[in-house]
Design a protein around this motif. Structure first.
Motif: not given
Lengths: 185, 479
Positions: A81-82, A84-85, A89-90, A92, A94, A98-99, A104-105, A107-108, B158-164, B169, B172, B247
């Protein structure tokens, strides 16, 4: 709903219920029931008695495999999911990172893995034990109410191939039951 | 009937150690002792505590209502201190919860039998603390009606959260922690709910408790899956609880701000969380055991053990305070050095020294056995420790923000009336929930406590141990 109610033997009786006075005598009796060759029977106790599963000849619970599968499944789907997003999908930008920053993914991924495993453990336990089952023939026995307090019981069910009402009652008394009764279905 | 053991000290593996359960209990009297508070008339003391808690809960409701109506401007937040009471309270409440999971999961894995007397109420405390904690991020975002943006849900923009981001974290971690703690608490209670069901004098009571007991009938075949499930949940909750406060600490540690940007934060936060949580368990247990007469189940030995854990975690926290100062000096970074000197000697020195006094100095009394077993001293110390731990978060959040790199943007944060009323109100939510819990649910894990009695062992009294053919398990091992 069929899955919430117990399957019942076709005979008039559900089975025979014997009461024992202590974990010690229940433990002895269980190993004797096992050695006598009964297969559809159960022990009922107010708390788990360690070693009783051996005395009953039960095999180890396989719940851990379900938990492992759901835990890994949860973790994998969180990572997917992370990815793909963040990549499709989105995306960003930062600080030029890298996307697909898999570090960083983590923890989730970890948290959702734990969530999957925990849900698997709880609902797997309920499925393996066929719970909830709010009605059961044993609840008709007044004495059986003590099973959640200080009563120790062995029930031999009527669809056991070796079952016979008189014989089972006699057998339970012989192995130390202080009280024996027939439970109707 | 089962044998009554007048004094089970004789069967303790360590000679002369006080037994875990006092008062010559057998299985039946233990059930009675735990079920009595649920079945007898409400004690007047309960109404007093419940009334006060409910009034505070009303304060919470009014504070949040006014916040939603007026906006976050009612709080003392401004530049440069953009994170104030809301985050301090959030971290404080999440931390409180950690002791519950430690007692129920980590002490279970270490086979610490004394946990059985206190684990149920500690788990309940975890859930209520997480409820309080989750309120704060929910209300401090300014526009609470779009709180769902925190979750990866498809939306019209069409936005999504920033998982970085560590803040995500955190969403979740704390949600999963709340959910898993709730499952752990509920499934642990199923056998005891069945006990209350089977004792119920009225049909309605029998139906309500029976509904949640799921038709539990103590079957050994069920116990086998159940125990495996409990072990697996404990094994998963242990890394979970360590991850949650780690976290939470990364919310701070991943930023560039001196005073926050440090690798010591995760272990330091976890130790502090357990420290404050045990203090809260202590406060609650001291009240509960005296109101509901359960001094023979939660004994002096339990209090002694809890104090020892508070001494250890309190010392870890004190060590972390010292290491922070050492690293500020050793790093050679002037901003880092300034922040820590400013903490101890600057405008917030009063908060810093309250923190040190409560968290480092006061737990040293636990070195003395007299203090570990004296109820009045424990009660005062447990509250002092929680005041100290609240100030720790205040110091971390506010002193780091109020003077950063640029002296022209320095400031001094003062909480407003509504900041303080929301904090006090959150205690109302916590204690209201806890009052309802002790009144309507079994506060002690009866089924687990019974296993601690010596006669629960199938080989009791253990003077003869004959291995018969029937004792041999199918795989050939000796059962």
């Amino acid at each position: 709903m069929a899955f919430l109610s117990p399957q019942l033997p076709s005979t008039e009786e559900y089975g025979v219920l014997g009461e024992f006075d202590s974990p010690r005598s229940l433990y002895r009796a269980c190993s004797q029931v096992r050695d006598a060759g009964y297969s559809r029977w159960d022990a009922h106790t107010p708390f788990p008695i360690h070693g009783l599963e051996r005395a009953m000849g039960l095999r180890d619970s396989r719940l851990a495999w379900l938990v492992l599968a759901l835990g890994l499944g949860g973790a994998a789907s969180a990572m997917v999911l992370q990815w793909w997003i963040s990549v499709h999908a989105y995306p960003l930008v930062i600080s030029g990172k890298p996307f697909y920053s898999w570090q960083a993914f983590e923890p989730e991924t970890f948290e959702i893995g734990i969530l999957g495993g925990a849900l698997g453990a709880v609902f797997g336990m309920m499925a393996f034990n066929k719970l909830p089952m709010w009605y059961h023939p044993l609840f008709a026995s007044k004495r059986f109410q003590r099973v959640t307090d200080d009563g120790f019981f062995i029930s031999i069910e009527a669809w056991d191939p070796k079952f016979d009402v008189e014989g089972c009652q006699k057998f339970l008394r012989e192995i130390g039951a202080t009280h024996v009764e027939v439970v109707l279905r | 009937m089962t044998q009554t053991i007048e004094d089970n000290a004789r069967y303790d593996p360590v000679d002369g150690r006080a037994p875990l359960i006092l008062g010559g209990h057998d299985f039946k009297s233990l059930t009675e002792a735990v079920a009595r508070p649920l079945e007898s008339k409400t004690p007047p003391g309960w109404w007093v505590v419940f009334g006060i808690s409910l009034s505070l809960l009303t304060v919470f409701g009014i504070s949040i209502g006014w916040l939603f109506w007026e906006g976050t401007g009612i709080w003392g937040l401004n530049n440069p201190v953009g994170w104030g009471f809301a985050i301090v309270n959030f971290v404080f409440w999440v931390g409180i919860g950690h002791a519950g999971t430690l007692i129920s999961a980590i002490l279970f894995l270490f086979r610490q039998k004394w946990r059985t007397s206190i684990n149920r109420s500690a788990e309940a405390m975890t859930i209520f603390a997480v409820m309080c904690a989750l309120t704060f991020p929910g209300i401090h975002i300014g526009r609470p009606w779009v709180a769902y943006w925190m979750f990866p849900l498809p939306n019209q923009m069409g936005t999504w959260p920033n998982f970085r981001s560590p803040l995500l974290w955190d969403v979740f971690a704390v949600s999963v922690y709340g959910g898993v703690s709730f499952l752990f608490w509920y499934v642990g209670m199923i056998p005891d709910l069945a006990t209350i069901r089977d004792r119920a004098p009225t049909k309605l009571r029998r139906m309500i408790y029976g509904l949640f007991a799921l038709g539990w009938r103590g079957s050994m075949r069920h116990w086998q899956h159940y125990e495996k499930m409990y072990l697996l949940l404990a094994a998963m909750a242990t890394p979970l609880v360590l991850s949650v406060h780690s976290i939470v600490s990364m919310d701070f540690a991943v930023s560039q701000l001196p005073g926050w940007h440090t690798t010591i934060f995760p272990p330091y936060f976890v130790a502090g969380a357990v420290f404050s949580g045990f203090a809260m368990v202590m406060t609650l247990m001291l009240i509960t055991r005296s109101v509901f007469q359960m001094k023979h189940i939660v004994t002096t030995r339990h209090l002694d053990n809890m104090s020892k854990i508070m001494l250890v975690t309190g010392s870890i926290v004190g060590y972390a305070y010292a290491i922070e100062f050492f690293m500020a000096w050793f790093s050679g970074n002037p901003y880092e050095r300034f922040v820590f000197l400013n903490r101890a000697l600057g405008p917030y020195a009063w908060a810093y020294w309250i923190m040190v006094t409560c968290n480092v100095v006061s737990p040293q009394l636990f070195w003395f056995r007299k203090c570990r077993t004296s109820v009045p001293i424990l009660f005062v110390l447990s509250i002092v420790v929680n005041i100290g731990m609240w100030f720790e978060r205040y110091v971390i959040v506010v002193t780091s923000l109020h003077r950063d790199f640029l002296p022209s943007s320095w400031g001094y944060y003062v909480p407003s009336f509504w900041d303080i009323s929301t904090l006090i109100g959150s205690f109302g939510l916590f204690f209201t929930m806890f009052c309802l819990f002790v009144r309507f649910l079994p506060t002690v894990a009866t089924a687990e406590v019974k296993t601690v009695l010596p006669e629960a062992d199938p080989h009791f009294p253990g003077d003869e141990r004959v291995i018969e053919r029937s004792d041999l398990a199918p795989d050939g091992g000796i059962s």
